[in-house]
Design a protein around this motif. Structure first.
Motif, PDB file in Angstrom:
ATOM      1  N   ILE A  30       8.519  10.805   6.317  1.00  0.00           N
ATOM      2  CA  ILE A  30       7.786  10.904   4.997  1.00  0.00           C
ATOM      3  C   ILE A  30       6.256  10.708   5.062  1.00  0.00           C
ATOM      4  CG2 ILE A  30       7.763  10.869   2.641  1.00  0.00           C
ATOM      5  CD1 ILE A  30      10.773  11.384   3.007  1.00  0.00           C
ATOM      6  N   VAL A  31       6.419   9.289   4.731  1.00  0.00           N
ATOM      7  CA  VAL A  31       4.816   8.909   5.601  1.00  0.00           C
ATOM      8  C   VAL A  31       4.405   8.849   5.987  1.00  0.00           C
ATOM      9  CG1 VAL A  31       4.115   6.159   6.488  1.00  0.00           C
ATOM     10  CG2 VAL A  31       5.691   6.615   4.631  1.00  0.00           C
ATOM     11  N   LYS A  32       4.444   9.142   7.786  1.00  0.00           N
ATOM     12  CA  LYS A  32       4.019  10.201   8.663  1.00  0.00           C
ATOM     13  C   LYS A  32       3.535  11.222   8.094  1.00  0.00           C
ATOM     14  CE  LYS A  32       4.653  11.260  13.587  1.00  0.00           C
ATOM     15  NZ  LYS A  32       5.660  11.417  14.630  1.00  0.00           N
ATOM     16  N   HIS A  33       4.150  12.344   7.903  1.00  0.00           N
ATOM     17  CA  HIS A  33       3.445  13.679   7.195  1.00  0.00           C
ATOM     18  C   HIS A  33       3.105  13.810   6.230  1.00  0.00           C
ATOM     19  CE1 HIS A  33       6.375  14.978  11.270  1.00  0.00           C
ATOM     20  NE2 HIS A  33       5.693  16.038  11.021  1.00  0.00           N
ATOM     21  N   PHE A  34       3.634  12.919   5.073  1.00  0.00           N
ATOM     22  CA  PHE A  34       3.286  13.663   4.076  1.00  0.00           C
ATOM     23  C   PHE A  34       2.214  12.356   3.449  1.00  0.00           C
ATOM     24  CE2 PHE A  34       6.496  16.450   4.040  1.00  0.00           C
ATOM     25  CZ  PHE A  34       6.508  17.482   4.021  1.00  0.00           C
ATOM     26  N   GLY A  35       2.008  11.307   3.667  1.00  0.00           N
ATOM     27  CA  GLY A  35       0.832   9.826   3.703  1.00  0.00           C
ATOM     28  C   GLY A  35       1.887   9.020   2.198  1.00  0.00           C
ATOM     29  N   TYR A  36       2.772   8.947   2.705  1.00  0.00           N
ATOM     30  CA  TYR A  36       3.147   8.095   1.036  1.00  0.00           C
ATOM     31  C   TYR A  36       2.949   7.040   1.929  1.00  0.00           C
ATOM     32  CZ  TYR A  36       4.751  11.501  -2.568  1.00  0.00           C
ATOM     33  OH  TYR A  36       5.005  12.647  -3.102  1.00  0.00           O
ATOM     34  N   THR A  37       3.411   5.992   0.338  1.00  0.00           N
ATOM     35  CA  THR A  37       3.826   4.237   0.855  1.00  0.00           C
ATOM     36  C   THR A  37       5.096   4.152   0.612  1.00  0.00           C
ATOM     37  OG1 THR A  37       1.271   3.331   1.087  1.00  0.00           O
ATOM     38  CG2 THR A  37       3.088   2.009   0.609  1.00  0.00           C
ATOM     39  N   HIS A  38       6.324   3.182   1.937  1.00  0.00           N
ATOM     40  CA  HIS A  38       7.366   3.480   1.919  1.00  0.00           C
ATOM     41  C   HIS A  38       7.022   1.741   1.495  1.00  0.00           C
ATOM     42  CE1 HIS A  38      11.316   2.731   4.450  1.00  0.00           C
ATOM     43  NE2 HIS A  38      11.673   2.943   2.736  1.00  0.00           N
ATOM     44  N   LEU A  39       7.985   1.466   0.533  1.00  0.00           N
ATOM     45  CA  LEU A  39       8.615   0.398  -0.737  1.00  0.00           C
ATOM     46  C   LEU A  39       9.670   0.626  -0.225  1.00  0.00           C
ATOM     47  CD1 LEU A  39       6.231   0.031  -3.572  1.00  0.00           C
ATOM     48  CD2 LEU A  39       5.710  -1.009  -1.088  1.00  0.00           C
ATOM     49  N   SER A  40      10.007  -0.745   0.000  1.00  0.00           N
ATOM     50  CA  SER A  40      11.993  -1.291  -0.156  1.00  0.00           C
ATOM     51  C   SER A  40      12.186  -2.907  -0.822  1.00  0.00           C
ATOM     52  CB  SER A  40      12.140  -1.117   1.555  1.00  0.00           C
ATOM     53  OG  SER A  40      13.515  -2.111   1.332  1.00  0.00           O
ATOM     54  N   ALA A  41      12.521  -2.353  -1.832  1.00  0.00           N
ATOM     55  CA  ALA A  41      13.231  -3.627  -2.739  1.00  0.00           C
ATOM     56  C   ALA A  41      13.328  -4.668  -1.563  1.00  0.00           C
ATOM     57  CB  ALA A  41      14.075  -3.732  -3.778  1.00  0.00           C
ATOM     58  N   GLY A  42      14.922  -4.241  -1.277  1.00  0.00           N
ATOM     59  CA  GLY A  42      15.167  -5.860  -0.383  1.00  0.00           C
ATOM     60  C   GLY A  42      13.950  -6.497   0.517  1.00  0.00           C
ATOM     61  N   ASP A  43      13.292  -5.372   1.154  1.00  0.00           N
ATOM     62  CA  ASP A  43      12.143  -6.349   2.329  1.00  0.00           C
ATOM     63  C   ASP A  43      11.288  -6.498   1.792  1.00  0.00           C
ATOM     64  OD1 ASP A  43      13.247  -4.340   4.301  1.00  0.00           O
ATOM     65  OD2 ASP A  43      11.845  -2.855   4.398  1.00  0.00           O
ATOM     66  N   LEU A  44      11.104  -6.215   0.209  1.00  0.00           N
ATOM     67  CA  LEU A  44       9.664  -7.391  -0.950  1.00  0.00           C
ATOM     68  C   LEU A  44      10.022  -8.406  -1.049  1.00  0.00           C
ATOM     69  CD1 LEU A  44       8.658  -4.371  -2.708  1.00  0.00           C
ATOM     70  CD2 LEU A  44       7.527  -5.694  -1.042  1.00  0.00           C
ATOM     71  N   LEU A  45      12.065  -8.088  -1.273  1.00  0.00           N
ATOM     72  CA  LEU A  45      12.621  -9.928  -1.738  1.00  0.00           C
ATOM     73  C   LEU A  45      12.630 -10.877  -0.096  1.00  0.00           C
ATOM     74  CD1 LEU A  45      16.008  -7.921  -3.727  1.00  0.00           C
ATOM     75  CD2 LEU A  45      13.887  -9.895  -4.182  1.00  0.00           C
ATOM     76  N   ARG A  46      12.809 -10.302   0.892  1.00  0.00           N
ATOM     77  CA  ARG A  46      12.479 -11.097   2.164  1.00  0.00           C
ATOM     78  C   ARG A  46      11.716 -11.324   2.067  1.00  0.00           C
ATOM     79  NH1 ARG A  46      17.938  -7.429   3.038  1.00  0.00           N
ATOM     80  NH2 ARG A  46      15.544  -5.650   3.750  1.00  0.00           N
ATOM     81  N   ALA A  47      10.218 -10.391   2.019  1.00  0.00           N
ATOM     82  CA  ALA A  47       8.773 -11.187   2.315  1.00  0.00           C
ATOM     83  C   ALA A  47       8.133 -11.996   1.055  1.00  0.00           C
ATOM     84  CB  ALA A  47       7.976 -10.388   2.161  1.00  0.00           C
ATOM     85  N   GLU A  48       9.071 -12.559   0.241  1.00  0.00           N
ATOM     86  CA  GLU A  48       9.013 -13.151  -1.415  1.00  0.00           C
ATOM     87  C   GLU A  48       9.806 -14.638  -0.329  1.00  0.00           C
ATOM     88  OE1 GLU A  48       7.188 -14.309  -3.879  1.00  0.00           O
ATOM     89  OE2 GLU A  48       6.248 -12.586  -3.348  1.00  0.00           O
ATOM     90  N   ILE A  49      10.295 -14.019  -0.018  1.00  0.00           N
ATOM     91  CA  ILE A  49      11.531 -15.758   0.311  1.00  0.00           C
ATOM     92  C   ILE A  49      10.541 -16.060   1.049  1.00  0.00           C
ATOM     93  CG2 ILE A  49      13.259 -16.442   1.759  1.00  0.00           C
ATOM     94  CD1 ILE A  49      15.019 -14.143   0.044  1.00  0.00           C
TER      95      ILE A  49
END
Length: 229
Positions: A30-49
């Motif tokens: 979807i990101v590749k074809h329609f230009g959305y930004t993909h946000l994963s709650a788990g990834d954001l929590l891990r990045a914050e840690i």
């Protein structure tokens, strides 16, 4: 941008599905074809840690103590990511996980999802996929997989039912091969008004057209100068 303006212009889609339903693969498409930004709650929590911030340390300690991270903490991270990004179209993957998440997200951000993309896949198929990938991964044994599936059914299905009652659920048969699943996904997005992202194929002709006009104009100017007294 001013928050009130941003609220009006941001388009959010929740992406839900059980473990092994293929959400991650389809989000990348979807990101590749329609230009959305993909946000994963788990990834954001891990990045914050990983950042070592005060907030990150608090999250880390809660997880280590076996506590559930409050919805508002995850939502604030999602909100920050949305409004710091230059894009106005977002896929939020694996969130909301339960009714409390859902209500808190709408209350804190003032954003209602455009729709919910639900990857519907049988427990047997998801189990097979998870056992076939990443052999030896701690959370990919049969007992843990079945526990995760049970949690998904108990927690996330009420969210899907809530949005389904509002006509906002787009259900995808995720048991099919990846390419077929994405064909169904594309149909959902084009129906909702999204256009396939244009790559740079048209740039050169446009530049050439502009340059050609300029050269023609310059030639005409030179000719005019030649014939003027």
């Amino acid at each position: 941008a001013d928050g009130s303006v941003a609220y009006k212009t941001v388009k959010v889609i929740f992406v839900l599905g059980g473990p092994g339903s293929g959400k991650g693969t389809q989000c990348a498409n979807i990101v590749k074809h329609f230009g959305y930004t993909h946000l994963s709650a788990g990834d954001l929590l891990r990045a914050e840690i990983k950042s070592g911030s005060e907030n990150g340390n608090m999250i880390d300690n809660m997880i280590k103590d076996g506590k559930i991270v409050p919805s508002v903490v995850t939502i604030k991270l999602l909100q920050k990511a949305i409004f710091e990004d230059g894009n106005d179209k977002f896929l939020i993957d694996g969130f909301p996980r339960n009714e409390e998440n859902r209500a808190a997200f709408e209350s804190v951000t003032g954003i209602e999802p455009e729709f919910v993309l639900f990857f519907d896949c049988s427990e047997e198929e998801m189990e097979k996929r998870l056992l076939n990938r990443n052999q030896g991964r701690a959370d990919d044994n049969i007992e843990t997989i079945r526990k995760r599936f049970k949690v998904f059914l108990e927690s996330s299905l009420p969210v899907i039912e809530y949005y389904n009652a509002k006509g906002k659920v787009r259900k995808i048969d995720a048991t099919k091969p990846v390419e077929e699943v994405f064909e169904a996904v594309k149909s959902v997005f084009t129906t909702s008004g999204d256009k396939v992202k244009q790559h740079h194929a048209f740039k050169k002709p446009l530049q050439f057209s502009w340059r050609k006009k300029f050269v023609n104009w310059l030639s005409e100017c030179c000719c005019m100068r030649c014939i003027l007294p």
